[in-house]
Design a protein around this motif. Structure first.
Motif, PDB file in Angstrom:
ATOM      1  N   GLU A  73     -22.686  50.174  27.113  1.00  0.00           N
ATOM      2  CA  GLU A  73     -21.306  50.243  27.806  1.00  0.00           C
ATOM      3  C   GLU A  73     -20.412  51.022  27.333  1.00  0.00           C
ATOM      4  N   GLN A  74     -21.425  51.819  26.670  1.00  0.00           N
ATOM      5  CA  GLN A  74     -20.713  53.241  26.618  1.00  0.00           C
ATOM      6  C   GLN A  74     -19.231  53.367  25.339  1.00  0.00           C
ATOM      7  N   ASP A 111     -14.225  45.820  16.647  1.00  0.00           N
ATOM      8  CA  ASP A 111     -13.061  44.482  17.519  1.00  0.00           C
ATOM      9  C   ASP A 111     -13.423  45.004  19.055  1.00  0.00           C
ATOM     10  N   VAL A 147     -15.986  35.708  18.599  1.00  0.00           N
ATOM     11  CA  VAL A 147     -15.654  34.390  20.003  1.00  0.00           C
ATOM     12  C   VAL A 147     -16.547  35.001  21.181  1.00  0.00           C
ATOM     13  N   ARG A 181     -18.102  29.704  21.344  1.00  0.00           N
ATOM     14  CA  ARG A 181     -16.624  29.048  21.998  1.00  0.00           C
ATOM     15  C   ARG A 181     -16.345  28.826  22.769  1.00  0.00           C
ATOM     16  N   VAL A 199     -14.196  28.483  26.116  1.00  0.00           N
ATOM     17  CA  VAL A 199     -12.194  29.306  26.942  1.00  0.00           C
ATOM     18  C   VAL A 199     -11.882  27.920  27.501  1.00  0.00           C
ATOM     19  N   PHE A 257     -10.557  25.976  25.149  1.00  0.00           N
ATOM     20  CA  PHE A 257      -9.346  26.519  24.534  1.00  0.00           C
ATOM     21  C   PHE A 257      -8.029  25.982  25.133  1.00  0.00           C
ATOM     22  N   ILE A 258      -8.761  26.798  26.320  1.00  0.00           N
ATOM     23  CA  ILE A 258      -7.624  26.487  27.623  1.00  0.00           C
ATOM     24  C   ILE A 258      -7.006  25.170  27.658  1.00  0.00           C
ATOM     25  N   MET A 313     -11.372  48.537  16.229  1.00  0.00           N
ATOM     26  CA  MET A 313      -9.558  48.125  16.775  1.00  0.00           C
ATOM     27  C   MET A 313      -8.646  49.522  17.192  1.00  0.00           C
ATOM     28  N   GLY A 361     -17.101  54.958  30.103  1.00  0.00           N
ATOM     29  CA  GLY A 361     -18.594  55.179  31.428  1.00  0.00           C
ATOM     30  C   GLY A 361     -19.063  54.107  31.188  1.00  0.00           C
ATOM     31  N   ASN A 362     -17.414  52.508  31.041  1.00  0.00           N
ATOM     32  CA  ASN A 362     -18.319  51.833  31.154  1.00  0.00           C
ATOM     33  C   ASN A 362     -18.495  50.944  32.897  1.00  0.00           C
ATOM     34  N   PRO A 376      -3.285  34.201  19.842  1.00  0.00           N
ATOM     35  CA  PRO A 376      -4.122  32.372  19.868  1.00  0.00           C
ATOM     36  C   PRO A 376      -5.463  32.106  19.752  1.00  0.00           C
ATOM     37  N   PHE A 377      -6.046  33.059  20.591  1.00  0.00           N
ATOM     38  CA  PHE A 377      -7.736  32.651  20.619  1.00  0.00           C
ATOM     39  C   PHE A 377      -8.463  33.294  19.770  1.00  0.00           C
ATOM     40  N   LEU A 378      -8.279  34.485  19.217  1.00  0.00           N
ATOM     41  CA  LEU A 378      -9.231  35.457  18.293  1.00  0.00           C
ATOM     42  C   LEU A 378      -8.315  34.720  17.269  1.00  0.00           C
ATOM     43  N   GLU A 381      -6.799  36.361  15.227  1.00  0.00           N
ATOM     44  CA  GLU A 381      -6.348  37.693  13.561  1.00  0.00           C
ATOM     45  C   GLU A 381      -4.637  37.940  14.705  1.00  0.00           C
ATOM     46  N   ARG A 396      -9.882  43.322  26.766  1.00  0.00           N
ATOM     47  CA  ARG A 396     -10.712  43.425  26.326  1.00  0.00           C
ATOM     48  C   ARG A 396     -11.647  41.621  26.728  1.00  0.00           C
ATOM     49  N   LEU A 397     -10.691  40.588  26.356  1.00  0.00           N
ATOM     50  CA  LEU A 397     -11.192  40.201  26.673  1.00  0.00           C
ATOM     51  C   LEU A 397     -11.758  39.710  28.198  1.00  0.00           C
ATOM     52  N   ARG A 413     -14.818  41.289  28.348  1.00  0.00           N
ATOM     53  CA  ARG A 413     -16.201  40.868  27.317  1.00  0.00           C
ATOM     54  C   ARG A 413     -16.383  39.124  28.724  1.00  0.00           C
ATOM     55  N   ASP A 437     -19.897  37.549  28.667  1.00  0.00           N
ATOM     56  CA  ASP A 437     -19.613  37.077  27.102  1.00  0.00           C
ATOM     57  C   ASP A 437     -19.215  35.646  27.145  1.00  0.00           C
ATOM     58  N   PRO A 492      -9.367  33.737  28.402  1.00  0.00           N
ATOM     59  CA  PRO A 492      -8.503  32.907  27.356  1.00  0.00           C
ATOM     60  C   PRO A 492      -7.103  33.879  27.621  1.00  0.00           C
TER      61      PRO A 492
END
Lengths: 232, 341
Positions: free
Chosen positions: A30-31, A200, A206, A211, A213, A216-217, B1, B86-87, B305-307, B309, B322-323, B326, B331, B336
């Motif tokens: 994913e670089q 991060d 998660v 988990r 989603v 969660f929703i 981060m 590069g993804n 709420p989801f993470l 943090e 980012r979510l 993922r 993943d 979310p």
């Protein structure tokens, strides 16, 4: 089988793979990359070793050591490419030489690492892979190398025995299989995650598969719509 | 981060930006007004006639600082960005999902679920703050009317249905904008965008443009193609994915901010001029007030709420991008969306 230039994988990926296959996939598939204080320390430590230089020092009995820094290496057999921090080429003294042609130098790769020796053998595997590259390029045997750890400030010798070589080729095979499948493995949350600069981006809390989603929703919505129910 | 970095907004037309070592120098009439190190910035946003050197453009692209060129009123015109991350696998997955009706519907549904829930939160929070009972009552009622749409959209399994509910909720939501403020000059008749025809529309359009800019950066920063959306269909020049991500943030980051600026009298109708075509423009002073308030709002901390943090409002959109990435890479079972309470 030999690999083509385009299929070569970086030697550093072996270490990432042994630390965490997902970290390895994030970096090499994913670089993504992120620095943290640990990676920055590694960077600083490598600064000197990374500038391509060489020097030749005389040794006792007329021998000499040629020290190459940041030496580019590769193996088409293994399909690896990389750079060795330091490679020492020990040339024997005249008294030990037989005949006209000088004997092949003894080759010793040395790798710089921040911190202290690790519990797993990822540093040794990386070094062994370098040795196997050097064997192919210099057409000679490389039987030992050394790791230099930042906090210890001392060399740790590594012998490239059959066990370590087997472990190295297994890791290369597993890495190649993952890169070819192009699937980033699911996260596994461990203590090691706290040290990982990619935490991060990886989001192991998660993404480790527990988990949902959709649940969660639903929960969020139920609590959001609570007032509405009360008024109704 | 991703670190919380600043955006440099250059609103003075005729200024010139140059590279000065590892910093950007803002010049105006041959005087240096400001010098900001590039590592403190994540973006430079130029409004109207602002020049910059090619050396600065290259240094910014390399340092991951985007330079955006906006019209004087905040419409996006162009950007200078370096190589995309590069993804390629993520992008391919994004295109596949965008071509897949089911995957598209799932993402679009969650974006709009988040948006409508957040619209309701804006109305309900305002209702709590309002002293006049009838106004508060109307705001509560509007929130109540959105509830059944929210329930339905959360179950929708096709993107056009989602778009339908989104339109339905938007017209109900905008209709209640009159009750979000008692300041007459900022009453909204209709949502007008191109061009905005009253001060509140001008204010909202400007904030939406800033938000779209941030959403676009968030997409770019995590390797998503900002142009390929799910709720927003492809249209050349439109950042579909950024607009998708933006939906859930509009009520929270833009609408609520606009009304608190009005209700706290930080902006007034004097700061808006009506041109002869009827289009409404903000003056420089108002624009600066709005930009400052927007930047300050982005510093507010919130628990994700989801993470689970703590993060800031400004980083929230990066986390959502980012979510989404993922989710696309397999993943997470769904995207979310950010639901604000």
């Amino acid at each position: 089988m030999t690999y083509l230039d385009d299929d070569l994988l970086p030697i550093s990926a072996l270490q990432h793979y042994l630390f965490c296959p997902r970290q390895c996939a994030l970096i090499h598939l994913e670089q993504v990359w992120a620095e943290n204080h640990l990676t920055m320390e590694g960077l600083l430590l490598h600064e000197r070793a990374d500038s391509p230089t060489h020097e030749t020092r005389p040794r006792d009995a007329g021998g000499s050591v040629r020290v190459e820094r940041a030496l580019p290496i590769r193996s088409l057999e293994l399909g690896l490419i990389g750079k060795a921090d330091i490679v020492e080429f020990h040339h024997a003294g005249r008294s030990q030489q037989s005949g006209v042609s000088p004997a092949a130098p003894r080759i010793i790769p040395v790798e710089y690492k921040r911190g202290k020796p690790k519990a797993n053998d990822c540093d040794r595997v990386q070094l062994c892979a370098q040795a196997m590259c050097l064997e192919e390029m210099c057409a000679t045997e490389v039987t030992e190398g050394a790791l230099f750890y930042g906090t210890r400030r001392r060399r740790t010798d590594v012998v490239f025995d059959d066990d370590l070589r087997r472990r190295t080729t297994q890791t290369i095979d597993a890495l190649r299989a993952m890169i070819q499948k192009r699937v980033t493995p699911a996260a596994v949350r461990t203590k090691a995650c706290d040290k990982c600069s990619l935490i991060d981006l990886c989001l192991p809390d998660v993404t480790s598969g527990q988990r949902s989603v959709s649940r969660f929703i639903s929960r969020q919505l139920a609590s959001h719509l609570q007032d509405d129910k009360l008024d109704a | 981060m991703k670190r919380h970095l600043n955006t440099l907004f250059v609103t003075t037309e005729g200024s010139y930006l140059a590279k000065d070592g590892a910093a950007v120098q803002v010049r105006f009439e041959k005087k240096t007004l400001l010098r900001v190190p590039l590592h403190n910035l994540d973006g430079i946003v130029c409004f109207g006639r602002v020049g910059f050197s090619s050396q600065l453009a290259a240094a910014c692209a390399e340092a991951g600082v985007s330079i955006s060129l906006m019209s004087p009123h905040g419409r996006f015109r162009a950007a200078v960005v370096g190589f995309s991350p590069g993804n390629v696998l993520l992008r391919r997955q994004q295109y596949r999902a965008a071509d897949d009706a089911e995957a598209t519907a799932r993402i679009a549904r969650n974006c709009i679920t988040g948006k409508i829930a957040n619209c309701r939160s804006v109305l309900l929070r305002a209702a709590r703050d309002v002293r006049e009972e009838d106004r508060a009552g109307r705001l509560k009622l509007a929130a109540k009317q959105l509830a059944p749409i929210l329930r339905r959209v959360a179950k929708a399994d096709d993107a056009d249905t989602v778009r339908g509910y989104e339109g339905e909720s938007a017209s109900k939501y905008f209709a209640s904008f009159g009750d979000l403020t008692s300041v007459n000059a900022f009453q909204m008749n209709n949502r007008s965008r191109r061009p905005p025809l009253d001060p509140i529309n001008a204010l909202l359009s400007f904030l939406y443009a800033m938000l779209a800019h941030d959403a676009r950066s968030a997409c770019e920063a995590c390797g998503l193609d900002a142009a390929v959306g799910f709720l927003h269909r492809d249209r050349p020049g439109r950042p579909g994915c950024a607009l998708d991500l933006m939906e859930e943030f509009r009520p929270v980051l833009a609408d609520r901010l606009a009304f608190s600026l009005i209700n706290r009298k930080q902006v007034s109708s004097k700061g808006f001029e009506v041109t002869s075509s009827g289009a409404v423009r903000m003056d420089d002073k108002t624009r600066k007030t709005v930009l400052t308030a927007y930047q300050t709002r982005k510093q507010d901390t919130i628990e994700h709420p989801f993470l689970g943090e703590k993060t800031t409002m400004g980083l929230l959109i990066h986390l959502q991008a980012r979510l989404l990435a993922r989710h696309l890479r397999g993943d997470l079972d769904e995207y979310p969306a950010f639901i604000w309470k």
